[in-house]
Structure formats: C-alpha cells, structure tokens
Motif scaffolding. Structure first.
Motif, short mmCIF file in Angstrom:
data_model
loop_
_atom_site.label_atom_id
_atom_site.label_comp_id
_atom_site.label_asym_id
_atom_site.label_seq_id
_atom_site.Cartn_x
_atom_site.Cartn_y
_atom_site.Cartn_z
N TYR A 121 -1.61 -11.08 -10.46
CA TYR A 121 -1.54 -9.67 -10.08
C TYR A 121 -0.59 -8.88 -10.99
N ALA A 122 0.41 -9.57 -11.55
CA ALA A 122 1.45 -8.88 -12.32
C ALA A 122 1.07 -8.73 -13.78
N GLN A 123 -0.05 -8.06 -14.02
CA GLN A 123 -0.52 -7.80 -15.38
C GLN A 123 -0.39 -6.31 -15.67
N GLY A 124 0.25 -5.98 -16.77
CA GLY A 124 0.49 -4.58 -17.11
C GLY A 124 -0.78 -3.75 -17.20
N ALA A 125 -1.89 -4.38 -17.56
CA ALA A 125 -3.14 -3.64 -17.73
C ALA A 125 -3.64 -3.01 -16.44
N TYR A 126 -3.19 -3.53 -15.29
CA TYR A 126 -3.67 -2.99 -14.02
C TYR A 126 -2.92 -1.73 -13.61
N GLY A 127 -1.75 -1.51 -14.17
CA GLY A 127 -1.02 -0.28 -13.91
C GLY A 127 -0.47 -0.18 -12.50
N TRP A 128 0.00 -1.30 -11.94
CA TRP A 128 0.55 -1.26 -10.60
C TRP A 128 1.76 -2.18 -10.46
N SER A 129 2.51 -1.95 -9.39
CA SER A 129 3.62 -2.83 -9.03
C SER A 129 3.12 -3.90 -8.07
N VAL A 130 3.94 -4.91 -7.81
CA VAL A 130 3.54 -6.00 -6.93
C VAL A 130 4.70 -6.35 -6.00
N ARG A 131 4.39 -6.49 -4.72
CA ARG A 131 5.35 -7.03 -3.77
C ARG A 131 4.58 -7.80 -2.70
N HIS A 132 5.29 -8.54 -1.89
CA HIS A 132 4.58 -9.33 -0.88
C HIS A 132 5.42 -9.53 0.36
N ALA A 133 4.75 -9.84 1.45
CA ALA A 133 5.36 -10.22 2.71
C ALA A 133 4.58 -11.43 3.23
N THR A 134 5.07 -12.03 4.31
CA THR A 134 4.38 -13.17 4.91
C THR A 134 4.12 -12.92 6.38
N TYR A 135 3.16 -13.66 6.93
CA TYR A 135 2.94 -13.65 8.37
C TYR A 135 2.40 -15.03 8.76
N GLY A 136 2.41 -15.31 10.06
CA GLY A 136 1.92 -16.58 10.55
C GLY A 136 3.05 -17.45 11.08
N ASN A 137 2.68 -18.35 11.97
CA ASN A 137 3.62 -19.31 12.53
C ASN A 137 3.34 -20.69 11.97
N GLY A 138 4.37 -21.36 11.53
CA GLY A 138 4.18 -22.68 10.92
C GLY A 138 3.71 -22.52 9.50
N PHE A 139 2.41 -22.33 9.33
CA PHE A 139 1.85 -22.07 8.00
C PHE A 139 1.86 -20.58 7.75
N HIS A 140 2.42 -20.15 6.65
CA HIS A 140 2.51 -18.73 6.34
C HIS A 140 1.37 -18.29 5.43
N TYR A 141 0.84 -17.12 5.73
CA TYR A 141 -0.08 -16.45 4.84
C TYR A 141 0.67 -15.34 4.12
N PHE A 142 0.07 -14.86 3.04
CA PHE A 142 0.77 -13.91 2.17
C PHE A 142 0.01 -12.60 2.10
N PHE A 143 0.78 -11.52 2.18
CA PHE A 143 0.26 -10.16 2.24
C PHE A 143 0.81 -9.42 1.02
N TYR A 144 -0.01 -9.33 -0.03
CA TYR A 144 0.42 -8.70 -1.28
C TYR A 144 0.04 -7.23 -1.28
N VAL A 145 0.94 -6.41 -1.81
CA VAL A 145 0.68 -4.97 -1.93
C VAL A 145 0.93 -4.57 -3.38
N MET A 146 -0.08 -4.02 -4.01
CA MET A 146 0.02 -3.47 -5.35
C MET A 146 -0.13 -1.95 -5.27
N VAL A 147 0.81 -1.21 -5.83
CA VAL A 147 0.79 0.25 -5.77
C VAL A 147 0.49 0.79 -7.16
N LYS A 148 -0.65 1.47 -7.30
CA LYS A 148 -1.07 1.98 -8.60
C LYS A 148 -0.16 3.12 -9.05
N GLY A 149 0.28 3.03 -10.29
CA GLY A 149 1.16 4.06 -10.85
C GLY A 149 2.61 3.67 -10.83
N GLU A 150 2.96 2.62 -10.09
CA GLU A 150 4.33 2.11 -10.11
C GLU A 150 4.44 1.01 -11.16
#
Length: 247
Positions: free
Chosen positions: A178-207
C-alpha cells in the motif's frame, strides 16, 4: 447449507469458481469474511460520512453494503466480476434505492476519475494472493495484480478520499504494498477482533507517506532473505484458505 469450496486454494482466484458458487448460494445467506459490520463498525464510522459516495470492491454476497445502507449510507455502488453474484444481489436488495450493483473487475474499473469519496474492500485483495507461500517474497505476478487494483482505486478516489482495506494481513507483509508513492496516499492501520486480530487499513488520497512508510514501500522491490517461517493462529471463519496463507 455448506459453502462450496474449491479443490485447492488457487480456485479462489478463478472466476468460474465464484460463478458456480454464487449460482448455488445466491444472496440469501450472506458470506462474511473477517466478521460482519458490527465487528469493525466503530472504525468504519470514524472514516466514512453518511453523504459519501462509496464503492465496494468484490462485494460477493456479503451483507456489508446493505448493512451500511441501514445505517444511513445511501450512495453505495458494489461491484463483483461474477454475473451470478450481482444478479442475486440486485434482486435481493431491489427495495434499497441507494444501493447500486455492477458486474466489473477491480483491475479494470470503468468509472471516471475521482468518482468516489470512499473505496472499501474486505478480503478481495486477500483472495488474489491465495497462491503465495512466502510472505517475505511475494511473486511478481501477485505484486502486479495488486498494483493494478491499487492504481485503479487511486484513480477513482477523489482528493481527500479514503481507501479502506480490511484483511488478516499483518502490516509488515501488506503495508509495503500500500505504501507506494505512485498511489498518492498515506497509510495507517488499526486492528479489531478477539484472539486473532484483523487489520483495518486506511489510505487517504492527497496525504504524503511518512518517511518510514515510503522506505517500507521501497523494500517491496528488493529481494530480502526470508526469516524463519511465521505461523498464524486463525479463528473459525469457515474458509479453509484463510488459515493456510500468510499474506
């Protein structure tokens, strides 16, 4: 009814498999990978406004689009490359005027540039990587397929728009894609779930990407030596491939 499974994980990449599965299942019993909306609702509502124009990639027969509609998000376009899937979803949710459905491949979107405020995917990108066995050295083919999708996502996002990717792929494996300059966005993430965690990535265009994320993205194009194999624990999502691939 037991869900139809492919003979091997590679089947999850095949259109014919999904066409046959959705002809059998239809839309009556939703299929939810990584849990339904309530498991990550708080994370999603922090990123998406009711008036946003939303695109859902690889919707399958998940109830996610309908659940969002029920919460007041009334401009949602959902796509899948399975004709049987989209036909079933159109019929099931015909009473919801804010839900739109289209047969389309995420690698070649037909929407005009800057059409959406939010693009959302849940498990679609994971299904494109089912044949990968070394999470530290992703094949050129898989990298190129992901790049096609991500370039299209960036193209159809409006400035300030968010791309939300929900996956079981840990940041040290997926974030570099996700962290490729060509896409023109920033990257961050959070997690959710009990025991096994899933990942919730957010890319904001222009950042801009942070320097560390930019370096991480550049590492994708290197060929590092693989460390010791990684073992993951997986909860019961009902899809065999989720517990066997590591991306």
């Amino acid at each position: 009814m037991a869900r139809q499974l492919p003979e091997c994980n590679a089947g999850y990449r095949e259109r014919d498999f999904w066409e046959a599965r959705y002809r059998l299942e239809g839309a009556a019993v939703p299929g939810e990978w990584f849990g339904g909306l309530e498991r990550f609702r708080g994370l999603l509502e922090a990123e998406v406004k009711p008036g946003d124009c939303i695109l859902v990639l690889g919707c399958g027969n998940s109830a996610l689009s309908y659940d969002l509609f029920q919460l007041g998000y009334t401009n949602i376009t959902s796509i899948d490359y399975s004709v049987a899937c989209i036909t079933s979803m159109k019929n099931r949710y015909a009473h919801c005027p804010g839900l739109h459905w289209a047969v389309m491949d995420a690698r070649t979107l037909t929407f005009t540039d800057e059409s959406f405020d939010v693009v959302l995917e849940k498990g679609t990108l994971d299904s494109l990587m089912v044949e990968e066995r070394d999470p530290w050295n992703v094949s050129d083919e898989a990298t190129q397929v992901l790049d096609k999708v991500l370039m299209e996502v960036s193209r159809v996002l409006r400035p300030g728009g968010r791309f939300i990717s929900i996956t079981f792929a840990q940041p040290h494996f997926r974030k570099r894609h996700y962290a490729q300059g060509a896409y023109g966005w920033s990257v961050r993430h959070a997690t959710y779930g009990n025991g096994f965690h899933y990942f919730f990535y957010v890319m904001v265009k222009g950042e801009e990407l942070s320097p560390s994320d930019l370096a991480l993205g550049q590492s994708l194009h290197l060929r590092p030596r693989s460390p010791s194999p990684v073992c993951f624990l997986q909860d019961s999502d009902g899809e065999n491939y989720l517990s066997t691939i590591e991306l």
